[in-house]
Write an enzyme that holds these catalytic residues in place. Structure first.
Site, mmCIF file in Angstrom:
data_model
loop_
_atom_site.group_PDB
_atom_site.id
_atom_site.type_symbol
_atom_site.label_atom_id
_atom_site.label_comp_id
_atom_site.label_asym_id
_atom_site.label_seq_id
_atom_site.Cartn_x
_atom_site.Cartn_y
_atom_site.Cartn_z
ATOM 1 N N SER A 154 54.231 33.776 24.388
ATOM 2 C CA SER A 154 54.574 34.926 23.558
ATOM 3 C C SER A 154 53.340 35.402 22.815
ATOM 4 C CB SER A 154 55.655 34.543 22.549
ATOM 5 O OG SER A 154 56.867 34.202 23.206
ATOM 6 N N HIS B 148 64.825 39.630 27.618
ATOM 7 C CA HIS B 148 65.053 39.506 29.065
ATOM 8 C C HIS B 148 66.245 40.345 29.519
ATOM 9 C CE1 HIS B 148 61.738 36.868 29.013
ATOM 10 N NE2 HIS B 148 62.377 35.744 28.748
#
Length: 262
Positions: A45, A134
């Site tokens: 991330s 997602h």
């Protein structure tokens, strides 16, 4: 992104073998940040990079950046507010969590959960709201959930037209800049290969999806594997710098970060 490399159509210069370790993003984040795991190249991330900048370069290829879309906070119905609410977030080091803190100022109780479990937690009442990343960004309404906050809408109001940083690929500083740049070039070649073999690359990627039809997965892939994935460009670099500046201003990261791009 990695399909061309995994299939063997793209060779990594100087490497005879590639070991592809597939984990959800927060598992990778925690291994890197908390366990000190060292690998040559890894996904992570953008938030996690704030804890890794002394060990890794930030690659200009392989980034997932939102433009017109991003993580979404959902609930079963309308909420009066987030103060005191239980909010399921997809991990301590995810960029989605950092963006939510920046957008709202906090005041809620975080519940850490793997990203694919969050919709069910909200539906079962185990959390008052959940932060989706997602494929669930596209399918939440079909599950009976409603949007509370679209983080892209917030980001676009403060970022002066820059794309939203989300996921990145990193290369170990132990390799040196020249070697890291060669690996970045191989990743770019792998992305181009996937584009030119879209159907087979999509079917490969679908094997890792937790939800959604092939058409929905195709839409999701096209959202986050695009020209900025091939090279984030000047605006992508500026967006990452802005994210770290904002996070440091609110003391949401341990120290100031000046990303070193490769």
């Amino acid at each position: 992104m990695f399909y061309g490399i995994v299939k063997g159509a793209v060779r990594l210069p100087g490497y005879e073998r590639v070991e592809h370790l597939v984990e959800d993003i927060e598992t990778l984040n925690r291994r890197l940040v908390e366990e000190g795991c060292e690998v040559e190249v890894t996904a992570a991330s953008a938030h996690a990079y704030a804890y890794l900048a002394d060990r890794y370069y930030l690659m200009t290829a392989g980034a997932s950046m939102g433009e017109g879309y991003g993580p979404i906070l959902v609930a079963r119905g309308r909420l009066q507010g987030l103060r005191g609410a239980r909010v399921a977030v997809p991990g301590r080091y995810t960029t989605a969590r950092l963006l939510l803190r920046l957008a709202t100022g906090g005041g809620y109780r975080e519940v850490y959960a793997r990203f694919d479990r969050i919709p069910g937690m909200v539906l079962r009442g185990e959390a008052d709201a959940g932060l989706l990343i997602h494929e669930a960004q596209l399918t939440y309404s079909e599950m009976g959930l409603v949007k509370v906050l679209d983080l892209w809408e917030w980001w676009s109001s403060v970022a002066r037209g820059l794309p939203m940083p989300l996921g990145v690929d990193l290369a170990s500083r132990r390799l040196g800049r020249e070697e890291a740049a060669r690996l970045r070039g191989a990743l770019q070649e792998s992305i181009r290969y996937a584009w030119s073999h879209h159907r087979e690359a999509l079917e490969y990627a679908a094997g890792f999806a937790r939800s959604g039809s092939l058409e929905q997965i195709d839409r999701f892939v096209r959202m986050y594997v695009n020209e900025r994935t091939l090279d984030m460009g000047v605006e992508g670099r500026r967006a990452h710098r802005l994210l770290y500046e904002m996070a440091w201003d609110e003391r949401l990261i341990p120290e100031p970060v000046e990303p070193e791009f490769v």
